[in-house]
Design an enzyme around this catalytic site. Structure first.
Site, PDB file in Angstrom:
ATOM      1  CE  LYS A 109      -0.635  -1.729  -4.206  1.00 41.80           C
ATOM      2  NZ  LYS A 109      -2.013  -1.189  -4.281  1.00 41.80           N
TER       3      LYS A 109
ATOM      4  CB  SER B  78      -4.094  -4.333  -3.586  1.00 44.21           C
ATOM      5  OG  SER B  78      -4.163  -2.982  -4.001  1.00 44.21           O
TER       6      SER B  78
ATOM      7  CB  SER C  37      -6.032  -0.578  -2.729  1.00 47.81           C
ATOM      8  OG  SER C  37      -6.790  -1.716  -3.033  1.00 47.81           O
TER       9      SER C  37
END
Length: 463
Positions: free
Chosen positions: A83, A156, A180
């Site tokens: 990420k 997210s 998330s």
């Protein structure tokens, strides 16, 4: 062998074995993954930055090491992605914020360093909502759910889940502040684990809310998640909040449920939860029983207030994380993130302390309840994966349903695992979430592996 056609949906652990045994070369596999990203990411929008040169260099190093008779580690030559909140030296860490597109990191996050040391080939950095919170902004845009482009891809960490589900990596690293890891895992039909708070170092990770943020893995199976967690977990001198407790062998506990006690709270399951979601959890309980587990009704502490309290704690901590740029650069923030930061800046100390007190009471009550079982089964989200349009016009009922089963355990710091538990009539994934006492990730992984050994929901693919 056509690597792109035959291997992109393989298990991470199977690919690791092929690389370890010399049946495939790391360079060939990395090139195949990069080709698939080039071909598919236009419709998935999972990556913000593809690090092709870095990936190929890492793959070549893995091949040279094996030719010399040594392996780099458990992820030797395995392509994964992270990420875009984790620093990688020489690459931008955008955190989904256009004003950070030129923010180039000078050192690696601890998680990235551990992945490199384990031999992983990091393909790139994955799409993330602005500031790890709400909206996906241009020029990045939102990741696209590979099961149905009209449905939400999750919170997210949507980029991490989409890349994993679509075969654009063999596993990914994500983060979870209020859901998330769990919500994108549910939305995209993958397996994701939010570890105990502090189990994984946050050094070098862009912060949303410091004592809510947790870094964790996503993959297409619980066995693969266990492999990734093994690499990234453990105390870190660069993160004084990381836990000093020893890291167990997450794959050592057999995938068996004989003698295991599974808790379920009927009142939680009946609180505004759609029936297909309930049926998926009930079917999982039947499977657990068939594997030797005992299912016991329990009473979890009330959580509705703590769900809304999460927003105030997150807001206060996010305001601190953004104090260098907000409100001085308020015009470069979206309305949703700016509203969160304004909420945090406007909180009175006494009101924040009142919220923290309620949080502590809930967490204490929960820990006592969890001592009576090995884990608790429940949904990850209260309803079918919503449409993207519904998420653009979100109301309080939707906010509640999304966070109903996620925020409470971010507030308490407990580990959870989310995995596919079936499918809706329209083909969208349904999920199951398990919640365990602190530091009981091995129990969760064993249970999920046992479930996946007798079911095939996690084997279905969207593309």
């Amino acid at each position: 062998m056509n690597l792109t056609a035959e291997l992109h949906f393989s298990d991470l652990t199977d690919v690791a074995a092929l690389l370890r045994d010399g049946d495939i070369r790391a360079r060939d596999l990395a090139e195949a993954c990069l080709s698939r990203i080039a071909a598919m990411d236009g419709r998935c929008n999972a990556y913000i930055t593809v690090l092709a040169d870095r990936a190929l260099a890492a793959a070549q190093a893995a091949d040279r090491a094996r030719a010399a008779g040594r392996l780099l580690g458990p992820l030797h030559g395995v392509p994964i992605a992270v990420k875009d909140i984790l620093d990688i030296a020489g690459a931008p860490t955008t955190a989904g914020m256009p004003m950070r597109r030129d923010h180039v990191a000078t050192e690696d996050a601890t998680v990235v360093r551990r992945l490199d040391e384990a031999g992983a080939v990091i393909l790139g950095k994955l799409n993330v909502a602005e500031g790890v919170y709400g909206e996906y902004l241009e020029p990045y845009g939102a990741p696209i759910n590979p099961w149905n482009a009209d449905r939400w891809a999750g919170a997210s960490s949507g980029g991490s889940a989409v890349a994993t589900a679509a075969g654009l990596c063999f596993g990914s690293i994500a983060s979870d502040t209020g859901g998330s890891i769990r919500l994108p895992s549910a939305a995209n039909g993958v397996t994701g684990l939010r570890p105990t708070w502090g189990r994984v170092s946050r050094h070098g990770a862009f912060e949303l809310a410091g004592d809510l943020d947790a870094i964790g893995p996503m993959a297409r199976s619980a066995a693969d998640v266990a492999c990734l967690l093994q690499v990234i977990a453990g105390v870190d001198t660069l993160d004084p909040t990381s836990l000093i407790e020893p890291v167990p062998d997450f794959s050592a506990q057999p995938p068996e449920l004989a003698g295991v006690v599974v808790g379920v709270d009927p009142s939680w399951m009946s609180d505004r939860v759609e029936q297909p979601v309930v049926r998926a959890v009930e079917a999982a309980l039947v499977t657990f029983r068939s594997l030797g587990a005992t299912v016991r009704e329990i009473s979890l502490p009330p959580a509705e207030q703590v769900i809304w309290d999460w927003f105030e704690i997150c807001a206060a901590q996010a305001a601190l994380a953004h104090e260098a740029t907000y409100p001085s650069l308020a015009g470069r923030y979206s309305r949703s993130l700016a509203a969160l930061l304004d909420l945090g800046l406007g909180l009175k100390a006494v009101d924040l302390q009142r919220v923290q007190k309620r949080r502590a009471i809930f967490a204490g009550q929960l820990q006592r309840t969890l001592r009576t079982v090995d884990f608790v089964a429940m949904p990850a989200i209260a309803f079918a994966i919503p449409t993207r349009q519904r998420m653009l016009t979100i109301d309080d009922d939707t906010i509640y349903g999304i966070h109903r089963f996620t925020c409470p355990f971010a507030m308490s710091g407990n580990p959870t695992i989310t995995f596919p538990g079936g499918f809706e009539a329209d083909g969208m994934p349904l999920s199951v979430q398990l919640v365990a006492p602190r530091l009981a990730e091995a129990v969760l992984l064993s249970a999920a592996r046992a479930f996946q050994s007798v079911t095939d929901h996690h084997r279905r693919r969207p593309l």
